[in-house]
Design an enzyme around this catalytic site. Structure first.
Site, PDB file in Angstrom:
ATOM      1  CB  CYS B  85      38.169  42.721  36.246  1.00 55.14           C
ATOM      2  SG  CYS B  85      38.930  42.590  37.854  1.00 55.14           S
ATOM      3  CB  SER B 209      37.120  33.463  36.900  1.00 56.33           C
ATOM      4  OG  SER B 209      37.509  34.569  37.677  1.00 56.33           O
ATOM      5  CG  HIS B 334      38.374  36.815  34.858  1.00 54.67           C
ATOM      6  ND1 HIS B 334      38.191  37.911  34.042  1.00 54.67           N
ATOM      7  CD2 HIS B 334      38.383  37.311  36.136  1.00 54.67           C
ATOM      8  CE1 HIS B 334      38.087  39.013  34.792  1.00 54.67           C
ATOM      9  NE2 HIS B 334      38.213  38.676  36.054  1.00 54.67           N
TER      10      HIS B 334
END
Lengths: 135, 387, 352
Positions: B85, B209, B334
């Site tokens: 991420c 998210s 996200h």
């Protein structure tokens, strides 16, 4: 085809085999080549006894692929009696009984199944420790 | 050490959401071309593409060449960067190194993720690749579950109730209302938060998210080049990566994001600033607990006290340390490998005074923090408005 | 007439034993509710059901670990890991190697799976007696373990349970119970079978009684009596294969046993019929509370058909070993009742 992947880690999954640093005696699970405490790169195998307690926990309602058939299931970080934390599923436990500090012991269970015709992945889970029998 | 001479001279982003009609390459090219236009269409020497899961979810590797090809940049230097991420800001870090070292004059960085083409269980399994594959993911711990273990332990050690995390979610949603690119531009209430269904106890839907698609891009150049091009620039004062154990269970102290501590300390050192100098902070609120741990690790709150920042209303646009000013990961969305770039685009807009209704007043120094995995890679970036 | 009693050249006995019963229980009334309504005649109270992450491999590992604990030996000294079952998770690939690896048994061991309906476990035990009794191995591990199969709605569904036990045979001088001798008696009697690739077994209904269960159990048991010059009165406890409560109670009575000799090893009311696990599990329940000097008779029955009968004499060592691992009764008391819907999911009978 995950057979080699599964096979390679049998000592870890069946026997909780980690390592102990030959320089500072620090015990680690899973095995690694370099000691997290002292940086030495000399290890010998060490089997953990399988006892421990729940350090943190959660419940998985939306499982990743390969674990769908078991959902929902509890997961935890277990503090082994020898020190290291292990991430694993809990089993044979009622939702309300899961708590930080719960005494648990390692058992070998089916951990995942990639397909009905593939190899079955057996490995460690933890369940509430069954206390010693009394006469 | 630092790259005081690197500036962001253009930004571009797509709306974050479920882009049923648009592919991975469509999204990346869209954001990239917007950024190039915003920068005044300079000649691009190098392209870095931040992405985590194209291989698993799109069946596509080799994104550097793919995006360069379809963006009409055939022939340039182009590679993909992956740090789970944290891929987006990690790509920016490499872009800064390329410009700062003089290896490239103008560099494009795009972050992209296309998550909605595959079934939920596959996406969940792919996200779990950010963790330790053999000893977390294959044990059946989803990525959400790992964050739940953090949150549970935090609540236990610091005596925090779940409801006390609500202000972080409420703030993110409130700020998303003013962001035309946000996925969830609507407010939520404390009641909504306490009633939200659990994804992995104690992490609820409103702590998490969303799965979504999106791409965001920036164009980097040296400050001198920016001046020569006559572009309005935002200077990159610091860009620093810190790492930690890949697995939660190997952390000596579960509730200290060591990677964030290291990354933030390096960034402060590069920029020669301290937390009190930062005007706003785009935190990586993939889960509420990460906002809290990130604020503590970066020096905005003492251990166990970041929840108070929310309760005391210090994280809003007018607060002491505004966070998630455009909705954050929670409400803007996200798209994993693109997230770091969204944070940088939003921080740039704030520092250019173009954040519209969400403008943080007198914003001169902004910080972003992009986290890969449960803190194994942390990229902290400090941007400064150039007068 | 020659004796049919078998006895190894070297005296052997039970060096360690371990039980395993999963924690879920399906009350027979749930099966009755589903298929027969209020007119259902319930053969037992409830049966044990394995959890979603359990199978014969995992259950054998736990029973095997308990046996190793009670034996107090280094598992690398075990020379055979034999698992008798009719529900091995693989059609091809031994359960035995997985169990051996998980117990830390040496790679130089025999390992295989045995198949003989409900006597697969005691057949493995006979082989373990032979292996240790011949001196080919110091210790040998025999396991009888099953997640019993039953077609939904079949009479078997009331009783088909899950569980079993592991027994480590070893030198007599280290034993908890010394083997006095055994008899095996088999015929081709098709009372119960399952064809290759079929999911559930078929059975001959009342044909499973007289010519099958009762004939074989009685023959093997009386052969032991005759060879050893014993009778029911010489035994403190008896355990017979237990597909329900009725069969073993009647067979034991016909052999001259009183109900109190049968009670401790008769578990079917609590956990149902654990097929290859049943006789051995009854035996572990007896050993858990056995006193030095007591004699125990164990007689299995496997469809197809045959019986193994064993006469054991409990030694002084039993006291120090009984509580070295979880007892059979502890597993039985660790019960979580489930309903028929949950049972259907746990048995993976949904969408098939």
């Amino acid at each position: 085809m995950n057979a080699p992947h599964t096979w390679r880690q049998q000592a870890q999954r069946y026997l909780l085999e980690g390592v102990q640093c030959t320089a500072c005696d620090h015990r680690m699970f899973p095995p690694r080549a370099v000691c997290t405490e002292c940086g030495a790169a000399s290890m010998r195998p060490h089997r953990f006894c399988g006892g421990g307690e729940v350090y943190s926990y959660s419940f998985v309602y939306h499982p990743p692929a390969g674990h769908e058939e078991f959902a929902p299931y509890p997961v935890a970080l277990v503090r082994l009696d020898e020190g290291p934390l292990v991430a694993a599923q809990l089993t044979d436990v009622a939702t309300d009984d899961v708590a930080i500090g719960l005494r648990v012991e390692m058992v070998t269970r089916r951990v995942r199944e990639d397909s009905a015709d593939g190899v079955i992945v057996y490995g460690y889970k933890f369940r509430p420790a069954i206390p010693p029998a009394r006469r | 050490m630092s790259n005081p001479g690197v500036a962001i001279i253009g930004v571009g982003q797509t709306v974050v959401g479920e882009h049923w009609g648009r592919s991975l390459r469509d999204l990346a090219v869209d954001a990239l071309l917007s950024a190039i236009r915003d920068a005044g269409s300079p000649r691009i020497a190098s392209l870095f593409v931040g992405n985590m899961m194209a291989g698993e979810l799109t069946g596509q590797a080799h994104l550097g060449a793919l995006v360069a090809d379809f963006a009409g940049l055939r022939g340039i230097e182009a590679v993909r960067v992956e740090a789970a991420c944290g891929s987006g800001a990690a790509a920016l870090r490499l872009g800064c190194m390329a410009v700062g070292s003089g290896a490239a004059d103008v560099v494009a960085v795009v972050g992209v993720e296309k998550m909605t083409d595959r079934p939920a269980a596959e996406v969940t399994a792919s996200l779990a690749m950010a963790a330790d594959g053999d000893y977390e993911a294959r044990q059946g711990l989803s990525f959400v579950a790992l964050n739940a273990l953090l949150m549970r332990r935090y609540m236990h050690e610091h005596g925090v109730r779940r409801e006390e995390f609500a202000p972080f979610c409420i703030n993110a949603h409130r700020n998303a209302v003013g962001n035309a690119h946000a996925m969830f531009p609507f407010p939520i209430s404390a009641d909504d938060f306490s009633r939200a269904r659990m994804i992995a106890d104690p992490v609820s839907l409103l702590d998490s998210s969303p799965v979504c698609d999106g791409a965001a891009a920036v164009i980097l150049a040296s400050v001198d080049t920016a001046r020569a091009l006559g572009r309005r620039a935002v200077r990159v004062r610091a860009s620093a990566v810190g790492t930690d154990t890949i697995a939660l269970h190997d952390r000596g102290d579960l509730l200290e994001l060591r990677g964030a501590v290291t990354s933030a300390a390096r960034a402060y050192e590069q920029a020669g600033v301290k937390p009190a100098d930062i005007d706003f902070f785009e935190v990586h609120d993939a889960f509420t607990i990460l906002s809290v741990l990130s604020l503590e690790a970066s020096g905005f709150a003492k251990r166990g006290e970041a929840v108070r920042l929310g309760l005391d209303d210090e994280i809003g646009l007018d607060g002491r340390i505004p966070i998630t000013t455009m909705g954050g990961l929670k409400a803007r969305g996200h798209p994993v490998g693109a997230t770091g770039m969204y944070q940088l685009v939003e921080a740039t807009l704030q520092l250019r005074g173009e954040a519209g209704a969400n403008q943080v007043r007198n914003a001169e120094l902004g910080m972003t923090q992009n986290i890969g995995g449960s803190g194994a890679t942390v990229v902290t970036t400090i941007l400064e408005a150039v007068a | 007439m020659p004796s049919h009693l078998m006895r190894p050249v070297r005296e052997v006995g039970i060096a360690g034993y371990g039980a395993y019963v999963p924690r879920y229980r399906l009350p027979a009334s749930e099966v009755g509710r589903m298929w027969e309504g209020s007119e259902a005649a319930l053969p037992i109270r409830e049966k044990s059901v394995a959890g979603l992450d359990e199978d014969v491999v995992t259950m054998s590992i736990e029973a095997g670990r308990n046996a190793v604990r009670r034996a107090g030996i280094d598992p690398s000294q075990i020379g055979a890991v034999w698992v008798g079952s009719e529900s091995h998770p693989y059609a091809v690939k031994p359960t035995g190697t997985i169990v051996a690896e998980a117990l830390g048994v040496s790679e130089y061991t025999l390992a295989a799976d045995w198949q003989f309906a409900c006597k697969a476990g005691t057949e493995a035990l006979q082989a373990a007696i032979a292996l240790t009794g011949s001196g080919m191995a110091e210790y040998a591990l025999a396991i009888g373990m099953d997640i019993a199969q039953a077609r939904p709605g079949d009479a078997l569904e009331y009783t088909a349970g899950a569980g079993g036990a592991a027994i480590i045979m070893g030198p007599a001088e280290e034993s908890i119970a010394i083997l006095e001798g055994s008899v095996s008696f088999v015929t081709d009697t098709p009372d119960f079978w399952r064809r290759q690739h079929e999911r559930y077994p078929q059975h001959g209904s009342r044909f499973t009684g007289e010519p099958a269960y009762f004939r074989h159990v009685a023959q093997a048991a009386s052969d032991v009596f005759e060879a050893l010059g014993t009778s029911a009165d010489d035994y403190a406890h008896v355990v017979l294969h237990q597909p329900n409560q009725k069969f073993p109670s009647r067979a034991a009575a016909e052999l001259g046993f009183r109900p109190e000799q049968v009670a401790r090893g008769l578990l079917s009311n609590d956990i149902g019929n654990t097929y290859a696990g049943a006789t051995m599990l009854g035996l572990t329940a007896i050993l858990d509370q056995a006193k030095p000097g007591e004699r125990v008779l164990a007689v299995s029955f496997g469809s197809g058909a045959g019986s193994d009968a064993f006469s054991f004499r409990v030694t002084d060592r039993v006291r120090e070993r009984q509580y070295a691992a979880v007892t059979t009764r502890q597993y039985i008391e660790r019960r979580v009742p489930i309903d028929y819907a949950t049972y259907t999911r746990y048995r993976r009978q949904l969408a098939e």
